[in-house]
Design an enzyme around this catalytic site. Structure first.
Site, short mmCIF file in Angstrom:
data_model
loop_
_atom_site.label_atom_id
_atom_site.label_comp_id
_atom_site.label_asym_id
_atom_site.label_seq_id
_atom_site.Cartn_x
_atom_site.Cartn_y
_atom_site.Cartn_z
N ARG A 1 26.14 -3.34 -64.83
CA ARG A 1 27.23 -4.31 -64.69
C ARG A 1 27.33 -5.17 -65.93
NH1 ARG A 1 29.49 -6.03 -59.80
NH2 ARG A 1 29.01 -4.66 -58.06
N HIS B 1 28.60 4.94 -50.45
CA HIS B 1 28.68 3.51 -50.15
C HIS B 1 28.47 3.26 -48.66
CE1 HIS B 1 29.39 -0.70 -50.72
NE2 HIS B 1 29.47 -0.50 -52.01
N GLY B 2 27.45 2.48 -48.36
CA GLY B 2 27.17 2.09 -46.98
C GLY B 2 26.55 3.18 -46.12
N ASP C 1 19.37 0.57 -58.28
CA ASP C 1 19.72 -0.81 -58.67
C ASP C 1 18.88 -1.86 -57.94
OD1 ASP C 1 21.69 0.21 -60.30
OD2 ASP C 1 23.33 -0.23 -58.92
N HIS C 2 18.61 -1.61 -56.65
CA HIS C 2 17.93 -2.64 -55.85
C HIS C 2 16.49 -2.89 -56.32
CE1 HIS C 2 21.24 -3.27 -53.18
NE2 HIS C 2 21.35 -1.98 -52.98
N HIS D 1 24.08 1.31 -61.74
CA HIS D 1 25.35 0.64 -62.06
C HIS D 1 25.04 -0.44 -63.07
CE1 HIS D 1 29.13 -1.69 -60.42
NE2 HIS D 1 29.14 -1.54 -61.73
N GLU E 1 27.19 4.46 -63.23
CA GLU E 1 28.39 3.80 -62.69
C GLU E 1 28.74 2.66 -63.64
OE1 GLU E 1 27.34 4.26 -57.92
OE2 GLU E 1 27.55 2.29 -58.82
N ASN F 1 20.40 5.67 -55.72
CA ASN F 1 20.72 4.52 -56.58
C ASN F 1 19.52 3.58 -56.62
OD1 ASN F 1 21.58 1.79 -57.18
ND2 ASN F 1 23.68 2.52 -57.07
N THR G 1 30.05 -3.26 -54.87
CA THR G 1 31.39 -2.75 -55.12
C THR G 1 32.17 -2.79 -53.80
OG1 THR G 1 30.32 -1.27 -56.68
CG2 THR G 1 32.64 -0.87 -56.21
N ARG H 1 23.24 -7.90 -63.66
CA ARG H 1 22.56 -8.59 -62.56
C ARG H 1 21.41 -7.77 -61.99
NH1 ARG H 1 26.99 -8.42 -57.72
NH2 ARG H 1 28.31 -9.32 -59.31
N HIS H 2 21.44 -6.46 -62.17
CA HIS H 2 20.27 -5.67 -61.74
C HIS H 2 19.75 -4.81 -62.90
CE1 HIS H 2 23.70 -3.19 -60.52
NE2 HIS H 2 23.91 -3.92 -59.45
N GLU I 1 34.62 10.23 -56.16
CA GLU I 1 33.66 9.79 -55.14
C GLU I 1 34.45 9.00 -54.11
OE1 GLU I 1 30.03 7.73 -56.41
OE2 GLU I 1 29.90 6.81 -54.43
N1 PXP Z 1 28.72 4.62 -54.78
C1 PXP Z 1 29.20 3.60 -55.51
C2 PXP Z 1 30.38 3.85 -56.39
C3 PXP Z 1 28.62 2.33 -55.47
O1 PXP Z 1 29.13 1.32 -56.19
C4 PXP Z 1 27.49 2.13 -54.64
C5 PXP Z 1 26.83 0.78 -54.58
O2 PXP Z 1 26.23 0.52 -55.80
C6 PXP Z 1 27.00 3.22 -53.91
C7 PXP Z 1 27.65 4.45 -53.98
C8 PXP Z 1 25.80 3.10 -53.05
O3 PXP Z 1 26.07 2.25 -51.98
P1 PXP Z 1 24.92 1.80 -51.02
O4 PXP Z 1 23.98 0.97 -51.82
O5 PXP Z 1 25.63 1.04 -49.95
O6 PXP Z 1 24.24 3.05 -50.50
#
Ligand code: PXP
Length: 242
Positions: A44, A189-190, A8-9, A42, A69, A6, A100, A48-49, A150
């Site tokens: 949004r 996620h995480g 986005d950051h 993602h 996403e 991802n 999220t 925002r990103h 997911e």
């Molecule tokens: N999956 C989904 C659906 C998410 O919304 C996110 C965060 O954007 C991620 C995975 C990735 O999460 P993380 O940035 O914590 O790795």
């Protein structure tokens, strides 16, 4: 097991100064050259990103799986139908959240969600849905006709000790249910370099979707190294090397 990165950051950092750098499109290219099997973004409602320009250019350059996403809204559906990503993942979206916060609530029938699903599938775009590790949510996603799910790994990632063991079991059971129902099952996620092994060891998971930890490491060691380090952990987990 694929790794989708991802980006986005990278866009968040760019937007901090309102300029052009760092460019998430360049970051995605480097991630792909370093072994990423997919790129996730993602888009949004508040942009925002990543923004519409990023999505358009990423569609041009990403030759692996481009995963968009998005929330199930009229605006996002129209964008997805015109850009045609390789995969759409439906996520819940709240304006005030930092990221999220939970999976989609599937306890009630959402007509627009169903319309979004059918419209995307009608154009040949596979659709995934981000859900909590709950058997009833996996079953609901299957009933609604999603191609993939997911599983939200954030509760696992945020817990320690016995609580983490319980969250791990919840993920195992959700993945098993998804597999039994014939759903392609992803997780994310995480996940980071310290907690990914338990999840990557679940061989029937199709793909891991990871952003924050990879980009955090990338700031210090570079995208190439950060992606490679994560790929090695995922591969070794599959071989039972923990
Ligand atoms: N999956 C989904 C659906 C998410 O919304 C996110 C965060 O954007 C991620 C995975 C990735 O999460 P993380 O940035 O914590 O790795």
């Amino acid at each position: 097991m694929i790794l989708s990165v991802n980006i986005d950051h990278i866009a968040t950092l760019r937007n901090a100064r309102g300029g052009k750098e760092p460019d998430p499109v360049v970051a995605a290219s480097i991630a792909m050259l370093s072994g990423a099997d997919g790129i996730t973004l993602h888009l949004r409602e508040d942009r925002r990103h990543v923004n519409d320009r990023d999505l358009r250019l990423l569609r041009e350059v990403v030759n692996t799986e481009l995963n968009l996403e998005m929330a199930a809204t009229e605006e996002m559906l129209a964008i997805a139908l015109s850009v045609k990503p390789d995969l759409v993942t439906i996520v819940p979206e709240k304006r005030q959240e930092l990221t999220t916060e939970g999976g989609m609530d599937l306890s009630t029938v959402d007509e627009f969600l169903l319309k979004t699903l059918k419209a995307l599938q009608g154009q040949g775009i596979p659709v995934s849905i981000f859900i909590n590790p709950e058997i009833k949510d996996v079953e609901a996603a299957h009933r609604m006709g999603f191609d993939m799910i997911e599983i939200h790994t954030g509760f696992y990632a945020d817990s320690i000790g016995k609580r983490r063991d319980k969250e791990h079991i919840r993920i195992l059971e959700a993945v098993r249910t998804g597999n039994d129902l014939g759903l392609k099952t992803n997780a994310g996620h995480g996940l980071n370099y310290f907690n990914v092994t338990n999840i990557a060891a679940i061989e029937t998971i199709r793909g891991l979707y990871i952003g924050h930890s990879i980009m955090s490491r990338a700031i210090l060691v570079g995208i190439k190294q950060a992606v490679k380090d994560m790929k090695i952990l995922i591969k070794d987990a599959g071989r039972g090397l923990k």
